[in-house]
Design a protein around this motif. Structure first.
Motif, mmCIF file in Angstrom:
data_model
loop_
_atom_site.group_PDB
_atom_site.id
_atom_site.type_symbol
_atom_site.label_atom_id
_atom_site.label_comp_id
_atom_site.label_asym_id
_atom_site.label_seq_id
_atom_site.Cartn_x
_atom_site.Cartn_y
_atom_site.Cartn_z
ATOM 1 N N THR A 77 0.827 -1.209 0.000
ATOM 2 C CA THR A 77 0.000 0.000 0.000
ATOM 3 C C THR A 77 0.858 1.254 0.000
ATOM 4 O O THR A 77 0.557 2.225 -0.714
ATOM 5 C CB THR A 77 -0.927 0.003 1.232
ATOM 6 O OG1 THR A 77 -1.658 -1.222 1.290
ATOM 7 C CG2 THR A 77 -1.910 1.165 1.157
ATOM 8 N N THR A 78 1.931 1.254 0.781
ATOM 9 C CA THR A 78 2.843 2.402 0.801
ATOM 10 C C THR A 78 3.497 2.605 -0.553
ATOM 11 O O THR A 78 3.613 3.738 -1.042
ATOM 12 C CB THR A 78 3.929 2.202 1.875
ATOM 13 O OG1 THR A 78 3.312 2.106 3.155
ATOM 14 C CG2 THR A 78 4.907 3.363 1.878
ATOM 15 N N THR A 79 3.908 1.514 -1.191
ATOM 16 C CA THR A 79 4.568 1.614 -2.496
ATOM 17 C C THR A 79 3.625 2.158 -3.550
ATOM 18 O O THR A 79 3.978 3.085 -4.302
ATOM 19 C CB THR A 79 5.104 0.239 -2.925
ATOM 20 O OG1 THR A 79 6.020 -0.246 -1.939
ATOM 21 C CG2 THR A 79 5.809 0.334 -4.263
ATOM 22 N N ILE A 143 2.093 8.041 7.090
ATOM 23 C CA ILE A 143 3.365 8.663 7.458
ATOM 24 C C ILE A 143 4.474 8.217 6.513
ATOM 25 O O ILE A 143 5.314 9.027 6.081
ATOM 26 C CB ILE A 143 3.722 8.323 8.916
ATOM 27 C CG1 ILE A 143 2.704 8.972 9.861
ATOM 28 C CG2 ILE A 143 5.130 8.811 9.258
ATOM 29 C CD1 ILE A 143 2.894 8.594 11.305
ATOM 30 N N LEU A 144 4.484 6.938 6.150
ATOM 31 C CA LEU A 144 5.510 6.440 5.232
ATOM 32 C C LEU A 144 5.352 7.042 3.835
ATOM 33 O O LEU A 144 6.340 7.348 3.163
ATOM 34 C CB LEU A 144 5.449 4.911 5.155
ATOM 35 C CG LEU A 144 5.878 4.152 6.420
ATOM 36 C CD1 LEU A 144 5.699 2.651 6.218
ATOM 37 C CD2 LEU A 144 7.322 4.468 6.777
ATOM 38 N N ILE A 145 4.116 7.217 3.394
ATOM 39 C CA ILE A 145 3.888 7.831 2.081
ATOM 40 C C ILE A 145 4.368 9.274 2.074
ATOM 41 O O ILE A 145 4.913 9.766 1.075
ATOM 42 C CB ILE A 145 2.401 7.741 1.697
ATOM 43 C CG1 ILE A 145 2.015 6.296 1.390
ATOM 44 C CG2 ILE A 145 2.089 8.625 0.489
ATOM 45 C CD1 ILE A 145 0.545 6.094 1.073
ATOM 46 N N SER A 146 4.197 9.967 3.196
ATOM 47 C CA SER A 146 4.597 11.377 3.252
ATOM 48 C C SER A 146 6.108 11.558 3.177
ATOM 49 O O SER A 146 6.588 12.630 2.803
ATOM 50 C CB SER A 146 4.066 12.009 4.543
ATOM 51 O OG SER A 146 4.685 11.427 5.686
ATOM 52 N N ALA A 203 12.124 0.018 1.988
ATOM 53 C CA ALA A 203 12.096 0.892 3.162
ATOM 54 C C ALA A 203 10.881 0.605 4.033
ATOM 55 O O ALA A 203 10.978 0.565 5.270
ATOM 56 C CB ALA A 203 12.112 2.354 2.727
ATOM 57 N N ALA A 204 9.716 0.390 3.404
ATOM 58 C CA ALA A 204 8.499 0.110 4.170
ATOM 59 C C ALA A 204 8.582 -1.258 4.839
ATOM 60 O O ALA A 204 8.132 -1.423 5.978
ATOM 61 C CB ALA A 204 7.276 0.189 3.251
ATOM 62 N N TRP A 205 9.143 -2.241 4.143
ATOM 63 C CA TRP A 205 9.248 -3.587 4.704
ATOM 64 C C TRP A 205 10.176 -3.610 5.920
ATOM 65 O O TRP A 205 9.933 -4.346 6.881
ATOM 66 C CB TRP A 205 9.755 -4.547 3.639
ATOM 67 C CG TRP A 205 9.823 -5.971 4.072
ATOM 68 C CD1 TRP A 205 10.897 -6.619 4.623
ATOM 69 C CD2 TRP A 205 8.767 -6.945 4.029
ATOM 70 N NE1 TRP A 205 10.594 -7.923 4.906
ATOM 71 C CE2 TRP A 205 9.282 -8.162 4.548
ATOM 72 C CE3 TRP A 205 7.451 -6.913 3.589
ATOM 73 C CZ2 TRP A 205 8.511 -9.313 4.634
ATOM 74 C CZ3 TRP A 205 6.699 -8.061 3.680
ATOM 75 C CH2 TRP A 205 7.223 -9.243 4.202
ATOM 76 N N ASN A 206 11.242 -2.825 5.890
ATOM 77 C CA ASN A 206 12.227 -2.820 6.976
ATOM 78 C C ASN A 206 11.902 -1.829 8.093
ATOM 79 O O ASN A 206 12.655 -1.743 9.070
ATOM 80 C CB ASN A 206 13.619 -2.495 6.419
ATOM 81 C CG ASN A 206 14.170 -3.600 5.542
ATOM 82 O OD1 ASN A 206 13.857 -4.769 5.739
ATOM 83 N ND2 ASN A 206 14.977 -3.236 4.553
#
Length: 276
Positions: A77-79, A143-146, A203-206
């Protein structure tokens, strides 16, 4: 001989780089199939007994299936969200001379050099409380998307390599700005999207700190990195590093799959040209 020595030096350098990259991974794998006593004692690299049951133990004890699904949901979802937002932003910045464009690019660049880490966790958490997302993985995803500045500049550089003549030709044919972006620019941007998507997914996975903070009150929403950290000690508070290594090896598999899927994007160049 004059040409042979540089070639030998090059191959020696590449071999050393490969060795330094793969050796820690090999050590982790070999440690994951040892007993805890053998791993703690050290002194040997090759396992005396191959205990692949460590993987089954790690899968069961860490609720690997549940945590893997949570990590996959957050990462995918973030990607997708990051690539969608950043590709549109890069297209608008490169193609439209709107008011405040330099300020926007400057703010994006500033976030690359200013990092205050955990200091922003409290305001981020309070913001998600106001949005009623503090007990949900959606707060982590937003937050990760931002945090997309690096991906923005990566796609902006790819965007600049796409000729503007294509936009003008599309406008002559009656295509509007959004249609041009969807039908012409996005297909040509696929190599950049593949590379940017791989880095975003990794980055999101880690990610560890954000999911840990946002899932403290809801263990069912914990991601794999948080679950793996809990494997460090068993129910009797005894260190079980071998189980943690087995879980770490399992957690690498989705990243390897993502790399295989995006591998061609590293080799591809922007396709298409304008005949004149």
């Amino acid at each position: 001989m004059r040409y042979l020595l540089p070639r030998i030096a090059l191959w020696a350098f590449l071999a050393a780089a490969v060795f330094l990259t793969l050796f820690p991974l090999v050590l982790v794998f070999l440690g994951s199939v040892k007993s805890n006593a053998e791993l703690t004692a050290g002194g040997t690299i090759w396992p005396q007994q191959w205990l692949f049951s460590n993987y089954a133990h790690a899968w069961k004890e860490s609720r690997f299936a549940r945590y893997s699904w949570n990590s996959l949901f957050v990462s995918v979802t973030t990607t997708v969200g990051t690539l969608l937002i950043v590709s549109m932003a890069a297209y608008a910045v490169d193609r439209i001379a709107f008011f405040g464009r330099k300020l926007f690019v400057g703010m994006q660049a500033a976030t690359l050099f200013i990092s205050i880490g955990a200091v922003v966790l409290r305001p981020q958490f309070e913001l998600m409380i106001q949005l009623k997302l503090h007990n949900s993985l959606w707060g982590v995803i937003l937050i990760l998307i931002s945090a997309h500045a690096a991906v923005f500049f990566m796609l902006l550089s790819f965007m600049k390599s796409i000729p503007r003549d294509l936009d003008e030709a599309a406008m002559i044919d009656g295509a509007r700005f959004a249609r041009t972006f969807r039908s012409i620019i996005l297909p040509l941007l696929l190599p950049g999207l593949g590379v940017a998507g791989l880095f975003t997914f990794r980055a999101a996975w880690n990610e560890f700190i954000l999911p840990q903070v946002f899932t403290m009150n809801n263990p069912d929403n914990q991601v794999l990195t948080v679950g793996l950290a809990a494997l460090r000690y068993g129910s009797s508070a005894a260190a079980q590093t071998h189980i943690m290594m087995a879980g770490a090896c399992l957690s690498m598999l989705p990243l390897l799959i993502a790399y295989v899927l995006a591998n061609k994007s590293f080799m591809q160049v922007t396709a298409g040209s304008v005949k004149g």
